[in-house]
Design an enzyme around this catalytic site. Structure first.
Site, PDB file in Angstrom:
ATOM      1  N   PRO A   2       0.836  -1.220   0.000  1.00  0.00           N
ATOM      2  CA  PRO A   2       0.000   0.000   0.000  1.00  0.00           C
ATOM      3  C   PRO A   2       0.862   1.259   0.000  1.00  0.00           C
ATOM      4  O   PRO A   2       1.877   1.340   0.689  1.00  0.00           O
ATOM      5  CB  PRO A   2      -0.788  -0.130   1.314  1.00  0.00           C
ATOM      6  CG  PRO A   2      -0.717  -1.570   1.672  1.00  0.00           C
ATOM      7  CD  PRO A   2       0.595  -2.069   1.158  1.00  0.00           C
ATOM      8  N   GLU A   3       0.437   2.253  -0.798  1.00  0.00           N
ATOM      9  CA  GLU A   3       1.167   3.517  -0.903  1.00  0.00           C
ATOM     10  C   GLU A   3       0.287   4.657  -0.393  1.00  0.00           C
ATOM     11  O   GLU A   3      -0.781   4.400   0.194  1.00  0.00           O
ATOM     12  CB  GLU A   3       1.620   3.718  -2.350  1.00  0.00           C
ATOM     13  CG  GLU A   3       2.462   2.548  -2.850  1.00  0.00           C
ATOM     14  CD  GLU A   3       2.960   2.704  -4.272  1.00  0.00           C
ATOM     15  OE1 GLU A   3       2.962   3.840  -4.784  1.00  0.00           O
ATOM     16  OE2 GLU A   3       3.339   1.683  -4.878  1.00  0.00           O
ATOM     17  N   LYS A  54       2.738   7.472   4.100  1.00  0.00           N
ATOM     18  CA  LYS A  54       2.549   6.035   4.273  1.00  0.00           C
ATOM     19  C   LYS A  54       2.245   5.674   5.726  1.00  0.00           C
ATOM     20  O   LYS A  54       2.609   4.585   6.187  1.00  0.00           O
ATOM     21  CB  LYS A  54       3.788   5.275   3.795  1.00  0.00           C
ATOM     22  CG  LYS A  54       3.911   5.188   2.285  1.00  0.00           C
ATOM     23  CD  LYS A  54       4.920   4.132   1.899  1.00  0.00           C
ATOM     24  CE  LYS A  54       4.980   3.962   0.384  1.00  0.00           C
ATOM     25  NZ  LYS A  54       5.857   2.865  -0.011  1.00  0.00           N
ATOM     26  N   ASN A 184       6.176   1.826  -5.328  1.00  0.00           N
ATOM     27  CA  ASN A 184       6.695   1.202  -6.545  1.00  0.00           C
ATOM     28  C   ASN A 184       5.868   1.532  -7.786  1.00  0.00           C
ATOM     29  O   ASN A 184       6.411   1.870  -8.837  1.00  0.00           O
ATOM     30  CB  ASN A 184       6.762  -0.320  -6.338  1.00  0.00           C
ATOM     31  CG  ASN A 184       7.854  -0.940  -7.179  1.00  0.00           C
ATOM     32  OD1 ASN A 184       8.774  -0.264  -7.623  1.00  0.00           O
ATOM     33  ND2 ASN A 184       7.770  -2.227  -7.399  1.00  0.00           N
TER      34      ASN A 184
END
Length: 470
Positions: A2-3, A54, A184
């Site tokens: 998760p971002e 985050k 990513n």
């Protein structure tokens, strides 16, 4: 993983499901989790959430009563609060459901007091997620790329003298001290839109933006030439939030995920290239990788002799298998050819055309067949003449266990005869020979046979005399 957008969507989910709900009782932690217990003695409390990069912060606020119409505290009573900072790791998320039974991998659970009882759980099947009780936002993380854009831009621009920015831009973008919320898939999408190779130095991308920073307002401006690199670090995550749904969640691929999947232009797309960076994280890109791309080196441990020998034996077995397959194919082809020839011969014989020629063809066919059968027998015998140490023995009795073939086949009398015949040796007579040079089946000569016969006659005569006397 998760971002920033996914954590913000999680905080919105918590605020939605916990609105006008009262929680109470003990906060239960799973037995397998190594994270700290949450000690909270307020009998009733509410839950709210906020995100920053985050991280997600849950705030527990004490309440005087469990009834919904008394959510507001009394004038003389000051509510107590407790903050819990969550980092989702690789697979963390919040779930809300009926409290009949906890879902699998629910590591921290908050229960409602109203009916039906519900539970808010922090679920993490990989257990990389963390929480810190009574903490505030992490000091080692920079401003949020989503909701603190001016501070985020200023933090990056004022830090360009650091050696970190000599590294490839794709690796610097994962540093949460400067790009808090970028992960990513976001780095791949941002670099792809600006056609920036992932392995160029971060300094070469960011230094041209220094002059532009002075003209920036609180929100990024989209000019005619398009947003710059830092502006896209803010705009691209906001696009994910505006899509709705849960963002990047490949495990729960529902209807909401299809919109996100269509939104992706670069990350995990089949027409894109990918490469592991120096931190072993895969970056997806299009076009050249850049001058700082890692070189692929083939390294490995030295193999032991035993392992090396085993591998060689496996290779030899594979080669042998391939040769046998090739031979069987060629044999099948020969058989097919023979069948075709025999059909031709039969058809010619029926038509009485060229009878002498047909006879010659039949003879040739028989010879070919015999030759082929002989070759198959030799193959089945495992090349017996080469497998046995034939030169050491010339009879069946001379065979030793050490002379067994390496392929594990049994030694039979018929096989030994074939071997001796192939190498041009004769068998020694292992049985007795009579006067005429002939061998008896039971191994007894003719003279011995006569003496034995007379002995039997004498015994029978003595037996008769004894019976008569009685």
């Amino acid at each position: 993983m998760p971002e920033g957008p996914e954590l913000h969507l999680s905080s919105r989910f918590v605020n939605f499901v916990c609105k006008n709900r009262i929680f109470g009782g003990k906060i239960i932690k799973s037995l397998v989790s190594r994270q700290p217990d949450v000690e909270w003695d307020a009998p009733y409390y509410t839950i709210s959430a906020a995100s920053r990069g985050k991280e997600v912060k849950l705030t527990l606020t004490s309440q005087p009563d469990s009834k919904n119409d008394l959510l507001k505290t009394a004038p003389n009573e000051k509510p107590r609060t407790l903050d819990i900072i969550f980092q989702f790791g690789m697979s963390g998320k919040f779930d809300f459901y009926e409290a009949g039974g906890l879902v699998k991998h629910a590591h921290l659970n908050f229960f409602t007091v109203d009916e039906p009882k519900m539970v808010l759980s922090f679920v993490d099947f990989r257990r990389f997620g963390k929480w810190h009780v009574g903490a505030d936002w992490s000091e080692d993380r920079g401003p949020c790329v989503l909701f603190e854009y001016p501070k985020f831009r200023e933090n990056v621009m004022n830090s360009l003298d650091k050696l970190l920015f000599n590294r490839p831009i794709c690796e610097v973008m994962l540093n949460q001290q400067y790009f808090n919320g970028i992960g990513n898939y976001l780095r791949a999408e941002i670099l792809y839109r600006l056609k920036i190779p992932p392995f160029v130095s971060a300094r070469s991308v960011l230094e041209p933006l220094v002059a532009k920073t002075a003209d920036d307002t609180d929100q990024p401006k989209i000019k005619i030439e398009g947003p710059d690199f830092l502006q896209l670090c803010n705009l691209v995550p906001l696009e994910v939030i505006n899509l709705g749904g849960t963002g990047y969640d490949p495990k729960e691929r529902g209807e909401s995920y299809s919109a996100f999947d269509k939104w992706l232009q670069c990350y995990y797309q089949p027409n894109m290239k990918n490469m592991a960076d120096h931190n072993k994280r895969t970056i997806w890109y299009s076009g050249p990788a850049g001058p700082m791309a890692p070189t692929v080196k083939v390294t490995g441990k030295k193999q032991s002799r035993k392992k090396k020998k085993k591998m060689e034996m496996e290779d030899q077995a594979e080669i042998k298998k391939i040769k046998l397959e090739e031979k069987s194919i060629s044999e099948n082809e020969n058989l097919k050819e023979m069948i075709v020839r025999s059909k031709k011969i039969n058809s010619a014989a029926k038509d009485n055309v060229g009878v002498p020629h047909v006879e010659e063809m039949k003879k040739e066919s028989r010879k070919r067949k015999m030759k082929l059968e002989k070759g198959i027998v030799e193959e089945k015998n495992g090349n017996a003449a080469s497998d046995f140490k034939v030169c050491k023995h010339t009879s069946l009795t001379d065979l030793k266990l050490s002379d067994y073939p390496t392929d594990g086949t049994r030694v039979t009398r018929s096989r030994v005869k074939v071997i001796l015949k192939e190498v041009g040796l004769k068998q020694k007579p292992s049985r007795s020979v009579n006067k005429n040079g002939l061998q008896n089946k039971d191994g007894v000569t003719a003279e011995n046979k006569e003496t034995n016969h007379t002995k039997i006659k004498k015994r029978s005569a003595r037996g008769k005399r004894a019976s008569q006397q009685k």
